[in-house]
Design an enzyme around this catalytic site. Structure first.
Site, PDB file in Angstrom:
ATOM      1  N   GLU A  28       0.870  -1.170   0.000  1.00 23.20           N
ATOM      2  CA  GLU A  28       0.000   0.000   0.000  1.00 23.20           C
ATOM      3  C   GLU A  28       0.904   1.216   0.000  1.00 23.20           C
ATOM      4  O   GLU A  28       1.630   1.434   0.967  1.00 23.20           O
ATOM      5  CB  GLU A  28      -0.869   0.037   1.268  1.00 23.20           C
ATOM      6  CG  GLU A  28      -2.113  -0.753   1.193  1.00 23.20           C
ATOM      7  CD  GLU A  28      -3.022  -0.506   2.397  1.00 23.20           C
ATOM      8  OE1 GLU A  28      -2.573  -0.001   3.446  1.00 23.20           O
ATOM      9  OE2 GLU A  28      -4.208  -0.841   2.273  1.00 23.20           O
ATOM     10  N   HIS A  62      12.217  23.926  -4.057  1.00 23.19           N
ATOM     11  CA  HIS A  62      10.956  24.632  -4.231  1.00 23.19           C
ATOM     12  C   HIS A  62      10.135  24.667  -2.953  1.00 23.19           C
ATOM     13  O   HIS A  62      10.159  23.742  -2.162  1.00 23.19           O
ATOM     14  CB  HIS A  62      10.119  23.950  -5.318  1.00 23.19           C
ATOM     15  CG  HIS A  62      10.802  23.868  -6.628  1.00 23.19           C
ATOM     16  ND1 HIS A  62      10.602  22.832  -7.502  1.00 23.19           N
ATOM     17  CD2 HIS A  62      11.695  24.692  -7.239  1.00 23.19           C
ATOM     18  CE1 HIS A  62      11.335  23.024  -8.592  1.00 23.19           C
ATOM     19  NE2 HIS A  62      12.014  24.144  -8.445  1.00 23.19           N
ATOM     20  N   LYS A  71       4.352  17.537   1.608  1.00 25.85           N
ATOM     21  CA  LYS A  71       4.554  16.624   0.480  1.00 25.85           C
ATOM     22  C   LYS A  71       4.920  15.229   0.984  1.00 25.85           C
ATOM     23  O   LYS A  71       5.739  15.090   1.889  1.00 25.85           O
ATOM     24  CB  LYS A  71       5.686  17.124  -0.427  1.00 25.85           C
ATOM     25  CG  LYS A  71       5.400  18.443  -1.100  1.00 25.85           C
ATOM     26  CD  LYS A  71       6.566  18.915  -1.950  1.00 25.85           C
ATOM     27  CE  LYS A  71       6.245  20.243  -2.623  1.00 25.85           C
ATOM     28  NZ  LYS A  71       7.373  20.720  -3.442  1.00 25.85           N
ATOM     29  N   HIS A 118      11.854  21.785  -0.927  1.00 24.17           N
ATOM     30  CA  HIS A 118      12.078  20.412  -1.383  1.00 24.17           C
ATOM     31  C   HIS A 118      12.770  20.420  -2.739  1.00 24.17           C
ATOM     32  O   HIS A 118      12.510  21.277  -3.583  1.00 24.17           O
ATOM     33  CB  HIS A 118      10.727  19.682  -1.512  1.00 24.17           C
ATOM     34  CG  HIS A 118      10.837  18.356  -2.169  1.00 24.17           C
ATOM     35  ND1 HIS A 118      10.345  18.116  -3.434  1.00 24.17           N
ATOM     36  CD2 HIS A 118      11.409  17.203  -1.750  1.00 24.17           C
ATOM     37  CE1 HIS A 118      10.591  16.853  -3.760  1.00 24.17           C
ATOM     38  NE2 HIS A 118      11.233  16.280  -2.763  1.00 24.17           N
ATOM     39  N   TYR A 131       4.489  12.535  -5.943  1.00 18.54           N
ATOM     40  CA  TYR A 131       4.274  13.070  -4.606  1.00 18.54           C
ATOM     41  C   TYR A 131       2.888  13.653  -4.465  1.00 18.54           C
ATOM     42  O   TYR A 131       2.318  14.206  -5.400  1.00 18.54           O
ATOM     43  CB  TYR A 131       5.354  14.079  -4.210  1.00 18.54           C
ATOM     44  CG  TYR A 131       5.516  15.277  -5.106  1.00 18.54           C
ATOM     45  CD1 TYR A 131       4.949  16.502  -4.775  1.00 18.54           C
ATOM     46  CD2 TYR A 131       6.259  15.192  -6.280  1.00 18.54           C
ATOM     47  CE1 TYR A 131       5.113  17.610  -5.593  1.00 18.54           C
ATOM     48  CE2 TYR A 131       6.429  16.288  -7.102  1.00 18.54           C
ATOM     49  CZ  TYR A 131       5.849  17.494  -6.749  1.00 18.54           C
ATOM     50  OH  TYR A 131       6.003  18.582  -7.568  1.00 18.54           O
ATOM     51  N   ASP A 168      15.152  27.386 -11.743  1.00 20.22           N
ATOM     52  CA  ASP A 168      16.031  26.935 -10.659  1.00 20.22           C
ATOM     53  C   ASP A 168      17.413  27.576 -10.730  1.00 20.22           C
ATOM     54  O   ASP A 168      18.069  27.756  -9.707  1.00 20.22           O
ATOM     55  CB  ASP A 168      16.126  25.414 -10.643  1.00 20.22           C
ATOM     56  CG  ASP A 168      14.811  24.771 -10.214  1.00 20.22           C
ATOM     57  OD1 ASP A 168      13.967  25.475  -9.630  1.00 20.22           O
ATOM     58  OD2 ASP A 168      14.641  23.571 -10.466  1.00 20.22           O
TER      59      ASP A 168
END
Length: 181
Positions: A28, A62, A71, A118, A131, A168
């Protein structure tokens, strides 16, 4: 599911219980009740994201200054070095980072609460990262920290110069960035 507290408060490394045999495996990847019971996090996820990147691609760092996102991150193909940076001024780990290899093989996930930046670096030939987020993407509130800010000092496992997006490449130094109280 095994939960490991990391060096950053609230950032959790999650190792799912995997059932495997000669046919393959099953696990799962997310169960709201089990996640809340194991982690104490009662987040509601509103969006799932999926990216595919080539080797040496570095995405991040970010965050959203308004509508901050928690997240739950995993690699479903390949391997990445996944990083969280604590941007919460009131946190005892403010300005510190945590990194871990997430891969399709180890099936681990990283829970990154709101208030952290992240990013990830692709270590394999390619990688797919999926994510869940606790708030919707808000481009007007998105911010980017510079991946190589010496004040943060992330020890990226680089084997070549990283491939960055134009956004970035323009990431802010932490000293100039908008942060969380």
């Amino acid at each position: 599911m095994q939960i490991t507290q990391t060096s950053l408060p609230g950032v959790l490394l999650i190792t799912p219980r995997v059932f495997g045999d000669a046919r393959g495996f099953f696990y799962e990847s997310f169960n709201q009740r089990a996640f809340a019971e194991a982690t104490g996090v009662t987040a509601t996820f509103v969006q799932d994201n999926h990216s595919r990147s080539a080797q040496h691609v570095l995405r991040g760092l970010h965050y959203q200054i308004r509508q901050p996102q928690g997240k739950l991150v995993r690699a479903t193909q390949g391997e990445v070095f996944d990083v969280a940076v604590d941007l919460r001024r009131a946190s005892p780990s403010f300005g510190q980072w945590y990194g871990v290899n997430l891969s399709a093989e180890n099936k681990q996930m990283l829970w990154i609460p709101p208030g952290l930046a992240h990013g990830f670096l692709v270590l394999s030939e390619s990688a797919e990262v999926q994510y869940k987020t606790t708030d919707y993407y808000a481009p007007d509130h998105e911010r980017s920290l510079r991946w190589n800010d010496p004040a943060i000092g992330i020890d990226w496992p680089l084997s070549a110069m990283p491939v960055l997006s134009a956004k970035d490449e323009q990431g802010m130094l932490m000293a100039q960035a908008e942060l969380f109280d």
